[in-house]
Design a protein around this motif. Structure first.
Motif: not given
Length: 380
Positions: A299-307
């Protein structure tokens, strides 16, 4: 920012068609059910290689009504997995039946079919295999077990639109198949929606009544039913989008293949796809023991993820009354603690895939004999 899913990009690509379809519903004032829903039911059922489709308001309602049509009720048991979205289990609970869990195959994240027969009791009425993340369960041996014991099979295909097992479409193999059209799904409405597909006329008749207050004709209520109707606007939107689904699916599969290739040979466990399935990659879930740190770093690199999903259902407070304890389904529990879903949507570009994969590889532990990826890996 690379979003986890980009619904706006898809809308913009079909904006004129969607707007015209919605305007048609408004002009005809067919707001609930109506001609667009009826047409979509036929088209989606045919797409799924099934005879009948019954549109409802959510995927949860599809599961609920399928269970009721199968005669499931208080005192019955329904076998499913704990590693799924809570709706699978909630639908069983709504009928008054008891959910009975079996563990998952740790490679596919889907039902361990070898564990099913031991879970069957005289009270077992149905089995709900979950085609999680877009990959079908190993259905042939499961169907053989179901036939042997006289059990109904209801496929939870809410994440598996267009997925295939040995050339057969998800939803068409069991007695009924249930789909969700939640906006983020591979085939998503602009609101809520769901459908049951089946080859059984009697199940079709029952579900059609149950979704509309149990009525076979207006004000003639045969069953105690529900207000689970699919809205006309959603039917119109879904008809437009269905035409593009196979192309969008191939784009997902291409993105998944690119991720696979970029991370091949690394220490990152990427998704396992059975050789006899068409995986439609609703989600692309890797595994890591350092999930929170990885998620924050990405996220700090601008990449969203999910769980999907952080807690298996048998350990949720809402289902504590079932009496299951930690350690009973170790593969489900381990998966829930490790899975991390990377960005996955049809409009995902090759450059975005490359950026995501490179960021993940920079976090991964180096493979023996290979140079370390970055100093960041050591920090985690």
């Amino acid at each position: 920012m690379i979003p986890f899913v980009d619904l706006k990009a898809q809308y913009l690509s079909i904006k004129d068609e969607v707007n015209a379809a919605i305007q048609g519903v408004l002009d005809r004032c067919e707001f609930t059910l109506g001609s667009e829903v009826a047409a979509f039911e036929k088209e989606f059922a045919a797409y799924c290689q099934a005879e009948h489709g019954i549109g409802v308001n959510t995927g949860t309602s599809a599961l609920h009504l399928a269970l009721l049509a199968a005669g499931v009720g208080p005192g019955d048991e329904v076998i499913t997995v704990p590693f799924t979205f809570v709706a699978t289990v909630s639908a069983i609970d709504y009928t008054g039946a008891r959910p009975v869990f079996v563990d998952i195959d740790p490679r596919t994240f889907t039902m361990d079919v070898n564990a099913v027969e031991a879970a069957i009791t005289p009270r077992t009425k149905a089995i709900i295999p979950v085609h999680l993340y877009g990959q079908p369960v190993d259905m042939d041996p499961l169907l053989e077990i179901a036939r042997k014991h006289g059990l109904i099979v209801i496929e939870d295909a809410c994440q598996a639109h267009g997925a295939e097992y040995k050339g057969r479409r998800a939803g068409s193999m069991g007695d009924m198949g249930c789909f969700s059209f939640y906006p983020g799904k591979n085939l998503g409405a602009y609101g809520e929606g769901g459908m049951v597909v089946t080859n059984h006329p009697e199940f079709t008749r029952t579900i059609r009544m149950l979704r509309d207050w149990g009525a076979e004709k207006k004000y003639h209520h045969v069953l105690k039913g529900y207000n689970f109707r699919l809205e006309g606007i959603q039917g119109a939107v879904l008809r437009v989008k269905l035409k593009y689904l196979d192309g969008w699916t191939e784009a997902r599969r291409a993105a998944a293949a690119r991720y696979d290739s970029l991370m091949a040979g690394s220490s990152v466990p990427t998704p396992f796809a059975r050789a006899d399935v068409r995986h439609v990659y609703h989600l692309y879930a890797i595994r890591t023991r350092h999930r929170q740190a990885w998620q924050e770093a990405l996220l700090a690199q601008g990449i969203q993820t999910g769980i999907h999903y952080p807690t298996p259902v048998h350990l949720l407070p809402a289902f504590a009354d079932l009496g299951y304890q930690p350690g009973q389904f170790p593969h489900s529990e381990q998966a829930a603690s490790e899975v991390l879903s990377l960005p996955m949507f049809p409009e995902l570009t090759a450059a975005q895939c490359d950026q995501v994969a490179q960021a993940v590889l920079a976090l991964a532990e180096p493979v023996a004999g290979a140079p370390a990826n970055t100093a960041l890996a050591g920090a985690i």
